[in-house]
Design an enzyme around this catalytic site. Structure first.
Site, PDB file in Angstrom:
ATOM      1  N   GLU A  37      48.809  40.893  27.624  1.00 47.32           N
ATOM      2  CA  GLU A  37      49.330  42.220  28.003  1.00 47.32           C
ATOM      3  C   GLU A  37      50.773  42.262  27.490  1.00 47.32           C
ATOM      4  O   GLU A  37      51.098  42.979  26.561  1.00 47.32           O
ATOM      5  CB  GLU A  37      49.278  42.406  29.525  1.00 47.32           C
ATOM      6  CG  GLU A  37      49.860  43.743  30.019  1.00 47.32           C
ATOM      7  CD  GLU A  37      49.949  43.841  31.551  1.00 47.32           C
ATOM      8  OE1 GLU A  37      49.880  42.805  32.246  1.00 47.32           O
ATOM      9  OE2 GLU A  37      50.111  44.981  32.051  1.00 47.32           O
ATOM     10  N   ASP A  70      43.545  49.716  36.301  1.00 49.53           N
ATOM     11  CA  ASP A  70      44.575  48.726  36.650  1.00 49.53           C
ATOM     12  C   ASP A  70      45.180  48.990  38.031  1.00 49.53           C
ATOM     13  O   ASP A  70      44.809  48.328  39.004  1.00 49.53           O
ATOM     14  CB  ASP A  70      45.666  48.676  35.557  1.00 49.53           C
ATOM     15  CG  ASP A  70      46.350  47.333  35.466  1.00 49.53           C
ATOM     16  OD1 ASP A  70      45.946  46.394  36.180  1.00 49.53           O
ATOM     17  OD2 ASP A  70      47.304  47.197  34.667  1.00 49.53           O
ATOM     18  N   HIS A  97      43.345  46.541  40.594  1.00 50.31           N
ATOM     19  CA  HIS A  97      43.976  45.750  41.675  1.00 50.31           C
ATOM     20  C   HIS A  97      43.927  46.644  42.906  1.00 50.31           C
ATOM     21  O   HIS A  97      44.537  47.724  42.894  1.00 50.31           O
ATOM     22  CB  HIS A  97      45.419  45.409  41.313  1.00 50.31           C
ATOM     23  CG  HIS A  97      45.521  44.644  40.034  1.00 50.31           C
ATOM     24  ND1 HIS A  97      45.644  43.283  39.995  1.00 50.31           N
ATOM     25  CD2 HIS A  97      45.496  45.055  38.738  1.00 50.31           C
ATOM     26  CE1 HIS A  97      45.710  42.880  38.732  1.00 50.31           C
ATOM     27  NE2 HIS A  97      45.607  43.932  37.944  1.00 50.31           N
ATOM     28  N   HIS A 128      44.323  37.683  33.268  1.00 51.82           N
ATOM     29  CA  HIS A 128      45.187  38.578  32.503  1.00 51.82           C
ATOM     30  C   HIS A 128      45.819  37.749  31.386  1.00 51.82           C
ATOM     31  O   HIS A 128      46.378  36.673  31.653  1.00 51.82           O
ATOM     32  CB  HIS A 128      46.316  39.125  33.380  1.00 51.82           C
ATOM     33  CG  HIS A 128      45.911  40.208  34.324  1.00 51.82           C
ATOM     34  ND1 HIS A 128      44.899  40.084  35.230  1.00 51.82           N
ATOM     35  CD2 HIS A 128      46.419  41.467  34.503  1.00 51.82           C
ATOM     36  CE1 HIS A 128      44.797  41.214  35.918  1.00 51.82           C
ATOM     37  NE2 HIS A 128      45.699  42.065  35.506  1.00 51.82           N
TER      38      HIS A 128
HETATM   39  N1  HPA Z   1      49.469  42.865  35.038  1.00 51.63           N
HETATM   40  C1  HPA Z   1      49.743  41.774  35.741  1.00 51.63           C
HETATM   41  N2  HPA Z   1      49.691  41.742  37.067  1.00 51.63           N
HETATM   42  C2  HPA Z   1      49.355  42.844  37.717  1.00 51.63           C
HETATM   43  C3  HPA Z   1      49.071  44.008  37.041  1.00 51.63           C
HETATM   44  C4  HPA Z   1      49.126  44.013  35.625  1.00 51.63           C
HETATM   45  O1  HPA Z   1      48.892  45.017  34.918  1.00 51.63           O
HETATM   46  N3  HPA Z   1      48.779  44.931  37.984  1.00 51.63           N
HETATM   47  C5  HPA Z   1      48.870  44.326  39.182  1.00 51.63           C
HETATM   48  N4  HPA Z   1      49.222  43.054  39.029  1.00 51.63           N
HETATM   49 ZN    ZN Z   2      45.898  44.165  35.944  1.00 52.83          ZN
END
Ligand code: HPA
Ligand code: ZN
Length: 337
Positions: free
Chosen positions: A197, A275, A16, A194
């Site tokens: 996670e 990340d 990001h 995503h």
């Molecule tokens: N997860 C979800 N959103 C995010 C992340 C992440 O690891 N990093 C920046 N935005």
């Molecule tokens: Zn991310």
């Protein structure tokens, strides 16, 4: 520093750009824009980077992004990241940006794109790093807001290869954005998301079946669903895993407990990524080094991870082939253990 890891030719697919805002640059940009940060020093900022979960990180991450106002700010942010990864032999990068974080504060979409895109062009001509840009929708906001953002993005289709989904995962399943992603695909964008996670394995299935993603970002909770692990191994739908992030956000308590080696051994297309490198303790080399130390990976396994990063990228087959050859000539100089 581990010379083999640093010099290994590699691609980054999960970064990001707002998460590469180093405290030093945050101070410089705040000063330039006449803003006062809620921190007195760089050390104070760094000691605030202790997170219990994804949300506790996101709160600080969005607050910090508030210093970014002008195209020059977005240029400096992106250029800082590119200069750093040039020292780690990252040959190709696919960068996320979060337009809603900026447009909701009154910064124009065009301003954000202008700064990032100029830096990416300079990265190619001055540093030899190729790149693609991926727009992420903030999943804690509404599907309507995402659709409006997509409409803005259509004018910049030539600069944005894919759309993705980030921010607070729990309670915001991929299905919420099915119509947005369908319109994005019809407009020619590739898709990623995503998933898995903090959210369950069912979110990964939704991202694949409803959003038709080319890759899953994170995806580590796939291990809770044996059918899914088998499907990911057989389809080679890649996971963009972020080891230091996972430990910093308490997805795994320690690096020794990370499951990426198990998934790699099962034949999944696992890739290693940073990340939000300014927040989680390192860029790509530091992530590779942390897994090598924590999980005892061999040079051959590290090579496989780097090869996967090119396989999983949005590069053309010819470009991928060129990088596989570069990797193979690099490997020929090293023992595989
Ligand atoms: N997860 C979800 N959103 C995010 C992340 C992440 O690891 N990093 C920046 N935005
Ligand atoms: Zn991310």
């Amino acid at each position: 520093m581990n010379h083999f890891i640093n010099q290994l030719p590699k691609a980054e697919l999960h970064i990001h750009i707002e998460g590469s805002l180093e405290p030093e640059l945050m101070f410089k940009i705040a000063q330039r824009n006449g803003l006062t940060l809620p921190f007195a020093s760089i050390d104070e900022i760094k000691s605030a980077y202790q997170f219990e979960n994804l949300q506790s990180f996101l709160d600080i991450y969005y607050a910090s992004a508030d210093v970014l106002r002008t195209a020059e700010d977005f240029y400096d942010l992106t250029w800082g990241y590119l200069e750093k990864i040039a020292t780690q032999n990252v040959r190709h990068t696919e960068i996320f940006f979060d337009p809603q974080t900026h447009t909701d504060r009154g910064v124009e979409f065009a301003t954000v794109i202008k700064g990032i895109d100029q830096a990416l062009q300079d990265g190619k001509s001055q540093l030899g790093i190729s790149s693609h840009l991926i727009l992420c929708f903030l999943r804690h906001l509404s599907a309507e807001s995402a659709m409006k953002t997509l409409e803005n993005a259509i004018a910049y289709k030539d600069k944005i290869i894919a759309v993705g989904l980030d921010s607070s995962e729990l309670g915001h399943p991929p299905s919420k954005f099915q119509a947005v992603f369908e319109r994005a695909r019809n407009q020619g964008f590739l898709t990623v998301a995503h998933a898995g996670e903090e959210g369950p394995a069912s979110y990964i299935w939704e991202a694949i079946n409803l959003l038709k993603v080319s890759r899953i970002d994170h995806g580590v909770r796939c291990i809770e669903d044996e059918t899914l692990v088998e499907f990911l191994a057989q389809s080679r739908i890649p996971l963009t895993v972020c080891p230091l992030s996972n430990v910093k956000l308490c997805v795994f308590k320690t690096m020794q407990e990370h499951t990426l080696k198990k998934l790699l051994d099962r034949g999944l297309c696992i890739t290693i990524n940073s990340d939000d490198p300014a927040y989680f303790g390192g860029y790509l080399t530091e992530n590779f080094q942390a897994i090598q130390e924590g999980l005892g990976l061999t040079n051959l396994e590290l090579y496989q991870l780097a090869k996967n990063s090119f396989e999983a990228s949005f590069l053309s087959p010819i470009e991928k082939e060129k990088f596989y050859q570069e990797l193979d000539s690099f490997m020929a100089q090293y023992p595989s253990q």
